[in-house]
Structures are given as C-alpha cells and as structure tokens.
Design a protein around this motif. Structure first.
Motif, mmCIF file in Angstrom:
data_model
loop_
_atom_site.group_PDB
_atom_site.id
_atom_site.type_symbol
_atom_site.label_atom_id
_atom_site.label_comp_id
_atom_site.label_asym_id
_atom_site.label_seq_id
_atom_site.Cartn_x
_atom_site.Cartn_y
_atom_site.Cartn_z
ATOM 1 N N GLU A 218 5.403 13.318 13.629
ATOM 2 C CA GLU A 218 4.366 13.333 12.590
ATOM 3 C C GLU A 218 4.710 12.431 11.409
ATOM 4 N N LEU A 219 5.884 11.810 11.427
ATOM 5 C CA LEU A 219 6.322 11.010 10.289
ATOM 6 C C LEU A 219 5.533 9.702 10.215
ATOM 7 N N THR A 220 4.920 9.460 9.039
ATOM 8 C CA THR A 220 4.207 8.191 8.819
ATOM 9 C C THR A 220 4.628 7.500 7.525
ATOM 10 N N ALA A 221 5.409 8.182 6.667
ATOM 11 C CA ALA A 221 5.787 7.584 5.379
ATOM 12 C C ALA A 221 7.141 8.104 4.944
ATOM 13 N N VAL A 222 7.996 7.191 4.431
ATOM 14 C CA VAL A 222 9.346 7.543 3.993
ATOM 15 C C VAL A 222 9.608 6.911 2.630
ATOM 16 N N PHE A 223 10.148 7.716 1.731
ATOM 17 C CA PHE A 223 10.655 7.217 0.451
ATOM 18 C C PHE A 223 12.174 7.313 0.499
ATOM 19 N N ALA A 224 12.846 6.165 0.511
ATOM 20 C CA ALA A 224 14.308 6.122 0.542
ATOM 21 C C ALA A 224 14.844 6.059 -0.880
ATOM 22 N N ALA A 225 15.973 6.743 -1.122
ATOM 23 C CA ALA A 225 16.516 6.853 -2.478
ATOM 24 C C ALA A 225 17.076 5.547 -3.009
ATOM 25 N N ASN A 226 17.328 4.564 -2.127
ATOM 26 C CA ASN A 226 17.671 3.229 -2.618
ATOM 27 C C ASN A 226 17.336 2.194 -1.551
ATOM 28 N N ASP A 227 17.337 0.932 -1.929
ATOM 29 C CA ASP A 227 16.935 -0.141 -1.013
ATOM 30 C C ASP A 227 17.928 -0.333 0.127
ATOM 31 N N ALA B 244 9.951 7.916 -11.751
ATOM 32 C CA ALA B 244 9.940 6.804 -10.806
ATOM 33 C C ALA B 244 9.773 7.299 -9.372
ATOM 34 N N ALA B 245 10.460 8.395 -9.020
ATOM 35 C CA ALA B 245 10.329 8.959 -7.677
ATOM 36 C C ALA B 245 8.918 9.498 -7.453
ATOM 37 N N ARG B 246 8.325 10.061 -8.497
ATOM 38 C CA ARG B 246 6.925 10.513 -8.368
ATOM 39 C C ARG B 246 6.013 9.332 -8.070
ATOM 40 N N ILE B 247 6.222 8.219 -8.770
ATOM 41 C CA ILE B 247 5.390 7.033 -8.569
ATOM 42 C C ILE B 247 5.496 6.545 -7.130
ATOM 43 N N ALA B 248 6.724 6.494 -6.605
ATOM 44 C CA ALA B 248 6.924 6.032 -5.231
ATOM 45 C C ALA B 248 6.204 6.936 -4.238
ATOM 46 N N THR B 249 6.347 8.250 -4.434
ATOM 47 C CA THR B 249 5.723 9.215 -3.524
ATOM 48 C C THR B 249 4.199 9.183 -3.653
ATOM 49 N N GLU B 250 3.712 9.095 -4.885
ATOM 50 C CA GLU B 250 2.257 9.057 -5.108
ATOM 51 C C GLU B 250 1.638 7.803 -4.505
ATOM 52 N N HIS B 251 2.375 6.697 -4.510
ATOM 53 C CA HIS B 251 1.876 5.470 -3.881
ATOM 54 C C HIS B 251 1.594 5.704 -2.408
ATOM 55 N N LEU B 252 2.515 6.358 -1.720
ATOM 56 C CA LEU B 252 2.345 6.610 -0.288
ATOM 57 C C LEU B 252 1.235 7.629 -0.039
ATOM 58 N N LEU B 253 1.190 8.672 -0.844
ATOM 59 C CA LEU B 253 0.109 9.657 -0.690
ATOM 60 C C LEU B 253 -1.249 9.011 -0.972
ATOM 61 N N GLY B 254 -1.288 8.109 -1.961
ATOM 62 C CA GLY B 254 -2.537 7.434 -2.304
ATOM 63 C C GLY B 254 -3.052 6.532 -1.202
ATOM 64 N N LEU B 255 -2.160 6.091 -0.319
ATOM 65 C CA LEU B 255 -2.582 5.277 0.823
ATOM 66 C C LEU B 255 -3.204 6.116 1.929
ATOM 67 N N GLY B 256 -3.093 7.446 1.793
ATOM 68 C CA GLY B 256 -3.716 8.325 2.788
ATOM 69 C C GLY B 256 -2.742 9.058 3.690
ATOM 70 N N HIS B 257 -1.440 8.921 3.440
ATOM 71 C CA HIS B 257 -0.468 9.639 4.264
ATOM 72 C C HIS B 257 -0.518 11.135 3.941
ATOM 73 N N ARG B 258 -0.451 11.955 4.983
ATOM 74 C CA ARG B 258 -0.570 13.404 4.812
ATOM 75 C C ARG B 258 0.586 13.950 3.987
ATOM 76 N N THR B 259 1.768 13.417 4.212
ATOM 77 C CA THR B 259 2.937 13.792 3.434
ATOM 78 C C THR B 259 3.933 12.637 3.460
ATOM 79 N N VAL B 260 5.026 12.808 2.747
ATOM 80 C CA VAL B 260 6.052 11.765 2.635
ATOM 81 C C VAL B 260 7.409 12.411 2.890
ATOM 82 N N TRP B 261 8.189 11.818 3.774
ATOM 83 C CA TRP B 261 9.559 12.255 4.003
ATOM 84 C C TRP B 261 10.472 11.520 3.021
ATOM 85 N N HIS B 262 11.594 12.165 2.710
ATOM 86 C CA HIS B 262 12.549 11.549 1.779
ATOM 87 C C HIS B 262 13.878 11.342 2.468
#
Length: 348
Positions: free
Chosen positions: A233-242, A161-179
């Motif tokens: 440089e932060l453009t995308a964040v995956f938070a561990a819960n809502d 599930a965490a991979r899916i969340a991160t891949e969604h953000l990377l797929g949008l074109g973000h260089r990386t994702v912060w957690h």
C-alpha cells in the motif's frame, strides 16, 4: 603598539580603537593605521588584551566530530559567521555516544578562555543539558540549563519543516505517508518524526508503523528502503535526510517500484547532489547560514550585555519541489509487470 602609533602619526589609543574595531575613528585614519599594521606585521597580544579588557575575543563551539552533511555544513557556517565579528574560533569536538563528552568539551573550551560558547551538538537523551559556566551559551538544538552565565536557544524549526514535507505528499493525493526515520538519539530526527505525525493527524490520515531507524547514511536508507518496498500500500515516503532518501531510491528501483510513478519520495537537507539524482529529489532546504548568523548575533548580544530574545523563534525551512514526487498512480502494486526485478542483497 607604540611603534604603530609613531609610524602612523596617531596616539596609542587610536591604534587600540582601530585594532578593537571601535567607533569614533575616521576612515582615513583607520586605513592609515591598518596600512602600518600590515607593514610592521603587528599582532595584538591576545593574552595581555584579555587581562586588560576581561575578554578573550574568542568564541568556543562544541560540535559532533562528524563528516555528516548537516553538522559539518553548520560548523562551516558558524566559522564564517564569526569571521565577520572579529572574534576567533575555538572548536571542541565530541564523539557520538560518548558519555560526558559534551560536558568535557565545554570544560576544555573554558580552560582555553572563551567569551561564549555555541553548543552545536545534535545527539542527546531528550533531557535538558546542564552546565555550570560563567560565560553565555547558545544551543542550536535542545534546551540548556545554566548555572552561572545566561543561555538561549536558536534552531531551525524541524517540526514545521517535517509537516511541510508530509503535507506536500498528502496534498498530491496520497492516502498516507510513510516515514524513514533518522536515529532517535538525535533531536533533529525526533523533531521530524513529530512533524510527520502532526501532519498525518491534522489530515486524518492513518499513521503507518515506523520502520527500523536509519543512521543518516545511504546504506541505512537502502536497508530500510528494501523493507518499505515490500509494503503493497506504500505510495509516499518522507525520508529524514537526503542521504537516506538516496539509498531508498536505489532500493525502490531494484524492487521495481518506480519513482515517482509508484512511490513518491521527499528528502531533507537539499544536499548539493539532490538536484542531480535520478529522479531529481524533492526535499526540504535548511538555511544553515541563517541559523549560524542568528546564533552568533544572539551570543554576541549576551557577551556585550545587549538585549536578546530569550527563546528565538525557529527559523523556517522551505520545500524544493523536483521530480521525485507526483500524484499516486492509478495502478496497484499487483498490476506491475512480472518481469520487474526483485530486491537484491544489500551491497557491501
């Protein structure tokens, strides 16, 4: 039981079959017996039945005594799953950080008399939990080593599930994702860190340093979000819960980092409020009902001596895409207007 049998015009054995949910009773006879049971307010003597049948018709649950969304929702789902089986529900709660709390809760349930135990305990030190018990046990997280009864593990696949969340953000074109991580003494939080790292590595994306961990609350998300908002440089964040994502949304707004124009945010859990935040939150939805149903099914199979999967596959979660994620803006952080507000002190 004798009175019920006499009033219904059936044998005591037939009443016993109806009470215990056994087959080989016609619908007409079953309805007639149940009607008499209701009229006479008949209640089986569970202690006597346990002595006679060797079963208590009771399942124990060990759960963290918490009002947090995940543990409390899973507990409700477990109770509902058990209601359809005819087994009663016994609960033993632990306290976060209490040494020996899980073992004490298991002993409490064994003293009460249970046919099996569901271990819904999210906090551990990363090593298998070890118990000596003569009843089956199903863990909803980390592995269990049993001396006596059989054990199995049922859980959602938090790593995938965490991979899916991160891949969604990377797929949008973000260089990386912060957690924005949860507390690392929770196995679910560690799974989400692992899935985030795996997705970054698979994509060849740089792995940002983990900030201070949150504690699942909006306040901790706000606190860590204020630190993340300072990263140019932060453009995308995956938070561990809502809940932590909610706090981070406020921190980004106060720092002038617009969501999703400047920062995309993904949460985890799909709490009822997620669809009504500003903006509505993209998040991972967990099916707590499916986890609970499988756990109870596996435990009953072990109780009744039927085949069961020793290590069931993790149940898949799904991404719910809303308005908090978008391709990265072409603007750089230095392009933001100077009048945008600065981060404010943490509210009390």
């Amino acid at each position: 039981m004798t009175e019920v049998a006499r009033a219904a015009g059936v044998s005591q054995k037939t009443v016993s079959r109806v009470v215990n949910g056994e087959p080989h009773v016609s619908a007409e006879v079953r309805d007639r017996v149940l009607k008499v049971i209701h009229e006479l307010d008949y209640r089986p003597n569970n202690a006597a039945r346990a002595l006679l049948m060797g079963r208590h018709r009771r399942i124990g649950v060990v759960s963290l005594g918490s009002a947090l969304y995940g543990p409390s929702t899973l507990l409700i789902a477990l109770e509902r799953a058990m209601q359809r089986t005819g087994y009663s529900f016994a609960l033993a709660s632990t306290l976060d950080g209490q040494d020996g709390g899980v073992a004490a809760a298991v002993e409490s349930l064994l003293d009460q008399g249970v046919d099996g135990i569901v271990l819904s305990e999210p906090v551990d030190d990363g090593t298998p939990l070890r118990f000596k018990a003569d009843v089956p046990m199903v863990s909803l997280g980390e592995g269990v080593e049993m001396a006596g009864g059989p054990s199995a593990m049922v859980c959602a696949d938090g790593v995938a599930a965490a991979r899916i969340a991160t891949e969604h953000l990377l797929g949008l074109g973000h260089r990386t994702v912060w957690h924005l991580p949860g507390p690392q003494d929770w196995w679910a939080a560690r799974d989400r860190v692992r899935g985030w790292r795996e997705a970054l590595a698979a994509a060849g994306a740089p792995e940002p340093a983990l900030p201070a961990e949150g504690d699942w609350t909006p306040a901790s998300g706000y606190r860590v979000g204020r630190l993340l908002a300072r990263e140019p440089e932060l453009t995308a964040v995956f938070a561990a819960n809502d809940e932590m994502a909610l706090g981070a949304l406020r921190a980004f707004a106060e720092a002038g980092r617009r969501v999703p124009d400047d920062v995309s945010v993904v949460g985890f859990d799909d709490v009822p409020a997620a669809a009504y935040l500003t903006p509505p939150l993209t998040t991972i939805r967990q099916d707590f009902s499916a986890v609970a149903t499988r756990a109870v099914d596996v435990l009953l199979a072990m109780i009744e001596g039927r085949p069961h999967p020793v290590e069931p596959d993790g149940l898949a979660a799904e991404l719910t895409v809303r308005s908090s994620t978008a391709p990265p803006s072409r603007r750089t952080p230095t392009d933001r207007p100077a009048h945008l507000p600065q981060a404010r002190p943490t509210p009390t």
